[in-house]
Design a protein around this motif. Structure first.
Motif, mmCIF file in Angstrom:
data_model
loop_
_atom_site.group_PDB
_atom_site.id
_atom_site.type_symbol
_atom_site.label_atom_id
_atom_site.label_comp_id
_atom_site.label_asym_id
_atom_site.label_seq_id
_atom_site.Cartn_x
_atom_site.Cartn_y
_atom_site.Cartn_z
ATOM 1 N N ALA A 86 0.824 -1.207 0.000
ATOM 2 C CA ALA A 86 0.000 0.000 0.000
ATOM 3 C C ALA A 86 0.858 1.256 0.000
ATOM 4 O O ALA A 86 0.566 2.235 -0.703
ATOM 5 C CB ALA A 86 -0.929 -0.001 1.212
ATOM 6 N N LEU A 89 1.957 2.872 -3.216
ATOM 7 C CA LEU A 89 0.987 3.596 -4.042
ATOM 8 C C LEU A 89 0.963 5.092 -3.746
ATOM 9 O O LEU A 89 0.265 5.844 -4.423
ATOM 10 C CB LEU A 89 -0.419 3.020 -3.821
ATOM 11 C CG LEU A 89 -0.608 1.523 -4.066
ATOM 12 C CD1 LEU A 89 -2.070 1.139 -3.827
ATOM 13 C CD2 LEU A 89 -0.162 1.121 -5.466
ATOM 14 N N ARG A 204 -8.583 8.342 -5.059
ATOM 15 C CA ARG A 204 -8.226 6.920 -5.182
ATOM 16 C C ARG A 204 -8.692 6.211 -3.931
ATOM 17 O O ARG A 204 -8.374 6.632 -2.805
ATOM 18 C CB ARG A 204 -6.724 6.756 -5.382
ATOM 19 C CG ARG A 204 -6.292 5.345 -5.789
ATOM 20 C CD ARG A 204 -4.829 5.314 -6.205
ATOM 21 N NE ARG A 204 -4.467 3.998 -6.750
ATOM 22 C CZ ARG A 204 -3.266 3.680 -7.241
ATOM 23 N NH1 ARG A 204 -2.309 4.603 -7.255
ATOM 24 N NH2 ARG A 204 -3.023 2.467 -7.717
ATOM 25 N N VAL A 206 -8.820 2.682 -1.914
ATOM 26 C CA VAL A 206 -8.124 1.395 -1.855
ATOM 27 C C VAL A 206 -8.615 0.575 -0.666
ATOM 28 O O VAL A 206 -8.437 0.973 0.493
ATOM 29 C CB VAL A 206 -6.599 1.600 -1.737
ATOM 30 C CG1 VAL A 206 -5.876 0.255 -1.813
ATOM 31 C CG2 VAL A 206 -6.089 2.558 -2.817
ATOM 32 N N THR A 229 -11.195 1.888 -6.416
ATOM 33 C CA THR A 229 -10.242 1.923 -7.524
ATOM 34 C C THR A 229 -9.229 0.799 -7.426
ATOM 35 O O THR A 229 -8.688 0.353 -8.436
ATOM 36 C CB THR A 229 -9.489 3.271 -7.559
ATOM 37 O OG1 THR A 229 -8.787 3.446 -6.324
ATOM 38 C CG2 THR A 229 -10.449 4.430 -7.771
ATOM 39 N N ASP A 230 -8.963 0.326 -6.187
ATOM 40 C CA ASP A 230 -7.972 -0.725 -5.953
ATOM 41 C C ASP A 230 -8.435 -1.633 -4.813
ATOM 42 O O ASP A 230 -9.151 -1.185 -3.909
ATOM 43 C CB ASP A 230 -6.622 -0.143 -5.547
ATOM 44 C CG ASP A 230 -6.047 0.850 -6.526
ATOM 45 O OD1 ASP A 230 -5.057 0.515 -7.194
ATOM 46 O OD2 ASP A 230 -6.573 1.989 -6.613
ATOM 47 N N ILE A 232 -6.313 -4.357 -2.217
ATOM 48 C CA ILE A 232 -5.099 -5.052 -1.800
ATOM 49 C C ILE A 232 -5.513 -6.221 -0.921
ATOM 50 O O ILE A 232 -6.169 -6.042 0.110
ATOM 51 C CB ILE A 232 -4.149 -4.112 -1.033
ATOM 52 C CG1 ILE A 232 -3.706 -2.957 -1.930
ATOM 53 C CG2 ILE A 232 -2.939 -4.877 -0.517
ATOM 54 C CD1 ILE A 232 -2.824 -1.938 -1.235
ATOM 55 N N LEU A 250 -11.075 -1.876 -11.776
ATOM 56 C CA LEU A 250 -10.270 -1.629 -10.593
ATOM 57 C C LEU A 250 -8.994 -2.456 -10.664
ATOM 58 O O LEU A 250 -8.909 -3.421 -11.422
ATOM 59 C CB LEU A 250 -11.059 -1.909 -9.302
ATOM 60 C CG LEU A 250 -11.690 -3.282 -9.068
ATOM 61 C CD1 LEU A 250 -10.678 -4.317 -8.644
ATOM 62 C CD2 LEU A 250 -12.771 -3.169 -8.008
ATOM 63 N N LYS A 251 -8.002 -2.079 -9.849
ATOM 64 C CA LYS A 251 -6.725 -2.774 -9.827
ATOM 65 C C LYS A 251 -6.678 -3.719 -8.627
ATOM 66 O O LYS A 251 -6.953 -3.292 -7.499
ATOM 67 C CB LYS A 251 -5.578 -1.771 -9.763
ATOM 68 C CG LYS A 251 -5.487 -0.861 -10.979
ATOM 69 C CD LYS A 251 -4.344 0.131 -10.841
ATOM 70 C CE LYS A 251 -4.260 1.042 -12.050
ATOM 71 N NZ LYS A 251 -3.172 2.036 -11.928
ATOM 72 N N LEU A 252 -6.331 -4.965 -8.878
ATOM 73 C CA LEU A 252 -6.235 -5.967 -7.814
ATOM 74 C C LEU A 252 -4.762 -6.243 -7.540
ATOM 75 O O LEU A 252 -4.021 -6.654 -8.431
ATOM 76 C CB LEU A 252 -6.957 -7.248 -8.233
ATOM 77 C CG LEU A 252 -6.970 -8.400 -7.223
ATOM 78 C CD1 LEU A 252 -7.677 -7.991 -5.932
ATOM 79 C CD2 LEU A 252 -7.640 -9.630 -7.831
ATOM 80 N N HIS A 253 -4.335 -6.004 -6.304
ATOM 81 C CA HIS A 253 -2.947 -6.221 -5.885
ATOM 82 C C HIS A 253 -2.946 -7.354 -4.859
ATOM 83 O O HIS A 253 -3.626 -7.257 -3.834
ATOM 84 C CB HIS A 253 -2.357 -4.965 -5.240
ATOM 85 C CG HIS A 253 -2.620 -3.698 -5.991
ATOM 86 N ND1 HIS A 253 -1.731 -3.155 -6.891
ATOM 87 C CD2 HIS A 253 -3.698 -2.844 -5.970
ATOM 88 C CE1 HIS A 253 -2.226 -2.033 -7.380
ATOM 89 N NE2 HIS A 253 -3.412 -1.823 -6.840
#
Length: 264
Positions: A86, A89, A204, A206, A229-230, A232, A250-253
Motif C-alpha cells: 500500500a 501507491l 483513489r 483502496v 479503484t484498488d 489489496i 479496478l486494480k487488484l494487488h
C-alpha cells in the motif's frame, strides 16, 4: 478457562481458520467434547458461528468484530505485506486517509518507514495517530468523533462531518466483511457513515483487507466493490473472485501468504 474465555478463544480461532472441528477445539482447550458443544451452542445463539458436520464455521453474516488487540494477532504476516504494498501507491506531497483497523495500522507503519515526504495523513484511528505522532515528515489530522473503545477509533456523524471538509488523494479503507454480491459492509452503523464519506471525498479508494474477510457480509451496506479503484488482498482470495474483480474497472494487488512461502 472460564466459559467466557473459552467462547472468546473459539471465536478468535474460527475467525482465523474459518472452520474448526469439535475435536481440535477440545484438544486445544483441554476440555471435554460436551463442554465444547455447550460453548458452541452459546456462540450459535449469538449468531457468531454456524454448526456444520463435525464442527463449526464462521457465520458469513458478521454481527460483531473482534477487538483491536485480538484482530492484530490474526494474519499478521499478510497484513504487514499488504501495508508495504500500500505504501508503494503513495507519492510525496499527497493527502492520504488511513481508516481504522489493524490492516491499516500496518499501512501506517510502512508509510512511516518510507521516504515519502511532505505527506498529510488523516485518520480516525487512535493507534495510528499515536504511532505517527513523532514523524516529522507527516502532517497529522485526527477526525475526532464518538470514541469506539473496542476498536480504538472514532466513528459516527461528527467524524464524517470532519471528513466532508477534506480532499483526499488516496484513501486506504478497511473492511471485516466484503463479497462480490454485497460489496463492503459493516455491523456498525457509525462506521458505515465514516467510510461512506471517505469514498465521496477521495480520488483513489483502496480497500486493504485479507482473504479471510472475503465472503462475509454485515447489516450495513457501505458500497459496491465497483466504487473502489484498488483492492489489496492476498493470493488465498478465490480464483473466481480474482477473475470477476479483474474484469471490473479496478486494480487488484495480491501479496503472497505465509503458507505459499513455506511451500516454495
Amino acid at each position: 478457562m472460564i466459559p467466557e474465555q473459552r467462547r472468546d478463544f473459539i471465536y478468535r480461532y474460527v475467525h482465523e481458520k474459518n472452520v474448526a472441528s469439535f475435536n481440535e477445539l477440545a484438544e486445544l482447550m483441554n476440555v471435554s467434547h460436551m463442554t465444547v458443544r455447550r460453548d458452541i451452542l452459546a456462540l450459535e445463539e449469538e449468531g457468531k458461528v454456524v454448526l456444520i458436520n463435525g464442527g463449526i464455521k464462521l457465520n458469513n453474516l458478521l454481527k460483531l468484530e473482534l477487538p483491536w488487540r485480538e484482530k492484530a494477532e490474526l494474519n499478521h504476516d499478510v497484513k504487514r505485506k499488504m501495508g508495504e504494498l500500500a505504501a508503494m501507491l503513495i507519492e510525496p506531497g499527497q493527502t492520504i486517509y488511513l481508516d481504522a483497523g489493524t490492516s491499516i495500522f500496518e499501512v501506517a507503519k510502512a508509510v512511516a518507514a518510507s521516504n515519502c515526504f511532505n505527506l498529510t495523513v488523516v485518520t480516525n484511528d487512535f493507534s495510528i495517530s499515536h504511532y505517527l505522532m513523532d514523524m516529522p515528515h507527516i502532517t497529522l489530522y485526527h477526525t475526532g468523533g464518538l470514541v469506539e473503545k473496542r476498536n480504538r477509533s472514532c466513528l459516527g456523524k461528527s467524524a464524517a462531518n470532519f471528513l466532508s471538509t477534506i480532499n483526499i488523494d488516496v484513501a486506504f479503507i478497511s473492511s471485516s466483511s466484503w463479497d462480490l454480491e454485497r460489496g463492503m459492509s459493516t455491523p456498525d452503523e457509525g462506521k458505515a457513515s465514516v467510510k461512506e464519506m471517505v469514498l465521496q471525498v477521495s480520488k483513489r479508494r483502496v480497500l486493504v483487507s485479507d482473504s479471510s474477510k472475503f465472503g462475509k457480509y454485515a447489516m450495513f451496506h457501505i458500497c459496491a466493490l465497483s466504487q473502489l479503484t484498488d483492492i489489496i488482498c492476498d493470493t488465498a482470495l478465490p480464483d473466481d473472485a480474482c477473475q470477476t474483480l479483474a474484469a471490473q474497472n479496478l486494480k487488484l494487488h495480491l501479496v503472497s501468504t505465509e503458507r505459499e512461502q513455506n511451500h516454495a
